[in-house]
Design a protein around this motif. Structure first.
Motif, short mmCIF file in Angstrom:
data_model
loop_
_atom_site.label_atom_id
_atom_site.label_comp_id
_atom_site.label_asym_id
_atom_site.label_seq_id
_atom_site.Cartn_x
_atom_site.Cartn_y
_atom_site.Cartn_z
N LEU A 109 0.82 -1.21 0.00
CA LEU A 109 0.00 0.00 0.00
C LEU A 109 0.85 1.26 0.00
N LEU A 110 1.83 1.32 0.90
CA LEU A 110 2.70 2.50 0.95
C LEU A 110 3.47 2.68 -0.35
N GLY A 111 3.94 1.56 -0.91
CA GLY A 111 4.69 1.64 -2.16
C GLY A 111 3.83 2.14 -3.31
N ALA A 112 2.61 1.61 -3.43
CA ALA A 112 1.73 1.99 -4.53
C ALA A 112 1.32 3.46 -4.43
N VAL A 113 0.92 3.89 -3.23
CA VAL A 113 0.49 5.28 -3.05
C VAL A 113 1.68 6.21 -3.22
N GLY A 114 2.85 5.81 -2.72
CA GLY A 114 4.04 6.64 -2.85
C GLY A 114 4.43 6.88 -4.30
N LEU A 115 4.39 5.84 -5.12
CA LEU A 115 4.72 5.98 -6.54
C LEU A 115 3.70 6.86 -7.26
N THR A 116 2.42 6.72 -6.89
CA THR A 116 1.38 7.54 -7.50
C THR A 116 1.57 9.02 -7.18
N VAL A 175 -3.56 3.10 11.18
CA VAL A 175 -3.29 4.43 10.64
C VAL A 175 -4.57 5.25 10.64
N GLY A 176 -4.42 6.57 10.70
CA GLY A 176 -5.60 7.41 10.65
C GLY A 176 -6.16 7.51 9.25
N GLY A 177 -5.39 7.08 8.25
CA GLY A 177 -5.84 7.12 6.87
C GLY A 177 -5.39 8.33 6.10
N GLY A 178 -4.57 9.20 6.75
CA GLY A 178 -4.15 10.42 6.10
C GLY A 178 -3.32 10.20 4.84
N PHE A 179 -2.48 9.16 4.84
CA PHE A 179 -1.64 8.93 3.66
C PHE A 179 -2.47 8.45 2.47
N LEU A 180 -3.73 8.07 2.72
CA LEU A 180 -4.65 7.75 1.63
C LEU A 180 -5.62 8.90 1.37
N ILE A 252 5.22 19.70 -1.58
CA ILE A 252 4.48 18.94 -0.56
C ILE A 252 4.31 17.50 -1.04
N LYS A 253 3.89 17.34 -2.30
CA LYS A 253 3.69 16.00 -2.85
C LYS A 253 5.00 15.22 -2.92
N GLY A 254 6.08 15.91 -3.29
CA GLY A 254 7.37 15.24 -3.39
C GLY A 254 7.86 14.70 -2.06
N TYR A 255 7.80 15.53 -1.02
CA TYR A 255 8.20 15.08 0.31
C TYR A 255 7.31 13.93 0.79
N PHE A 256 6.03 14.04 0.50
CA PHE A 256 5.05 13.03 0.90
C PHE A 256 5.40 11.68 0.28
N ALA A 257 5.74 11.69 -1.01
CA ALA A 257 6.09 10.46 -1.71
C ALA A 257 7.32 9.80 -1.11
N VAL A 258 8.31 10.60 -0.75
CA VAL A 258 9.53 10.07 -0.15
C VAL A 258 9.22 9.34 1.15
N MET A 259 8.34 9.93 1.98
CA MET A 259 8.00 9.30 3.25
C MET A 259 7.28 7.98 3.04
N LEU A 260 6.36 7.94 2.10
CA LEU A 260 5.60 6.71 1.85
C LEU A 260 6.52 5.60 1.33
N LEU A 261 7.37 5.92 0.37
CA LEU A 261 8.26 4.91 -0.20
C LEU A 261 9.25 4.40 0.85
N SER A 262 9.69 5.30 1.70
CA SER A 262 10.60 4.90 2.78
C SER A 262 9.92 3.93 3.73
N THR A 267 9.40 -1.46 6.03
CA THR A 267 8.59 -2.59 6.47
C THR A 267 8.98 -3.87 5.72
N ALA A 268 9.30 -3.75 4.44
CA ALA A 268 9.72 -4.91 3.67
C ALA A 268 11.02 -5.48 4.23
#
Length: 320
Positions: A109-116, A175-180, A252-262, A267-268
């Motif tokens: 989930l984090l990987g897919a949303v982060g790439l998007t 999660v609170g769902g904010g990253f989605l 904002i989107k760029g920083y957000f993507a970095v956090m999600l992919l990280s 976790t992997a």
């Protein structure tokens, strides 16, 4: 360890105030990496969500960055979904597979949303709310319809369905769902990023409170850890919320993507470490999750300071 959590809370506070997320998308993986049982990691993550989101919601309200209409409808769906997701977690715990399932879902989930989000950030935000997803969402004309900031009109039933789906994931993952919520509101509903962040935090405060109550009934909330995280995040939340007025939407989107992919990679690494007994990967996952929080939080503060200086220099030149 408590001191570490206070510092981590400060960093997460900056991130959550900036992105409109409760921060549990980092807290829950961090607790899993350290070795907490899945139900406790999830429950403590939701408790942290509740505390931080209240602080951030008040700050965004002061900036006029909240859509109360959207938040009200979305909260109804989130509450229902969280109840379903919570039941799933305890069922998996009884079967002895909660840690593995939650970890795998997190990675995907984090990987897919982060790439998007990263793809959207590279477009400089010019096509937010105008892509295929947004077009399909707006094409569903089932009354009643709701007018949202940014000019979009969306069916109440679509908002409820999205809220319920995110609520299920929230209850399952802690999660609170904010990253989605943030990418859904920006790319799907066409809402400006700053307003989406504020609205997301308001919704998270309610869903986090409900989720915390449900998990606390089963003693699945580590109060000392949550208190330490909240203590550090109180200041960070105010810094992050103020930064949204200084940083452009693409950043904002760029920083957000970095956090999600990280979070996905972290976790992997933990899952592989546990499955194959590779201790180095376990240590690396811990360093990655804390290190990324430090780097991105620092980048946000640095960018905000630079923007403030630029604004002051511009104002000074105009007066002369």
């Amino acid at each position: 360890m408590i001191g570490l959590f206070v510092g981590f809370g400060l960093l997460i506070g900056i991130l959550f105030g900036f992105f409109g997320m409760g921060g549990s998308f980092l807290v829950t993986p961090a607790l899993l990496v350290i070795g907490y049982p899945a139900p406790v990691a999830v429950g403590s993550g939701l408790a942290f969500v509740f505390g931080t989101s209240v602080i951030g919601a008040l700050r965004h309200r002061d900036h006029g960055q909240v859509s109360y209409k959207l938040a009200t409808v979305m909260i109804l769906g989130l509450t229902f979904g969280i109840e379903v997701g919570t039941r799933v977690v305890f069922l998996l715990a009884d079967l002895g597979s909660a840690d593995v399932v939650i970890g795998v879902v997190y990675v995907g989930l984090l990987g897919a949303v982060g790439l998007t989000v990263l793809r959207d950030a590279r477009t400089d935000g010019t096509d937010a709310g105008t892509g295929r997803v947004a077009t399909r969402v707006r094409a569903i004309q089932i009354p009643p319809m709701v007018s949202l900031p940014g000019g979009a009109t969306v069916s109440v039933w679509v908002i409820l369905a999205v809220g319920s789906a995110i609520g299920v994931l929230s209850g399952c993952l802690g999660v609170g769902g904010g990253f989605l919520l943030l990418p859904v509101m920006v790319s799907g509903f066409g809402i400006p990023a700053a307003i989406a962040a504020g609205t997301s935090i308001l919704q998270i405060s309610v869903s986090g409170a409900f989720g915390t109550f449900v998990y606390a009934q089963s003693n699945a909330v580590d109060i000392p850890v949550v208190a330490a995280l909240l203590g550090g995040s109180a200041l960070g939340a105010r810094i992050g919320a103020s930064a949204t007025r200084l940083v452009n939407e693409a950043d904002i989107k760029g920083y957000f993507a970095v956090m999600l992919l990280s979070g996905s990679v972290d976790t992997a690494s933990k899952q592989v470490s546990v499955a194959y007994g590779v201790g180095m990967l376990g240590t690396g996952s811990t360093v990655l999750i804390f290190g990324t929080a430090v780097v991105v939080s620092g980048a946000i503060v640095r960018t905000s300071i630079a923007a403030l200086r630029e604004n002051r220099e511009r104002g000074s030149s105009l007066t002369h």
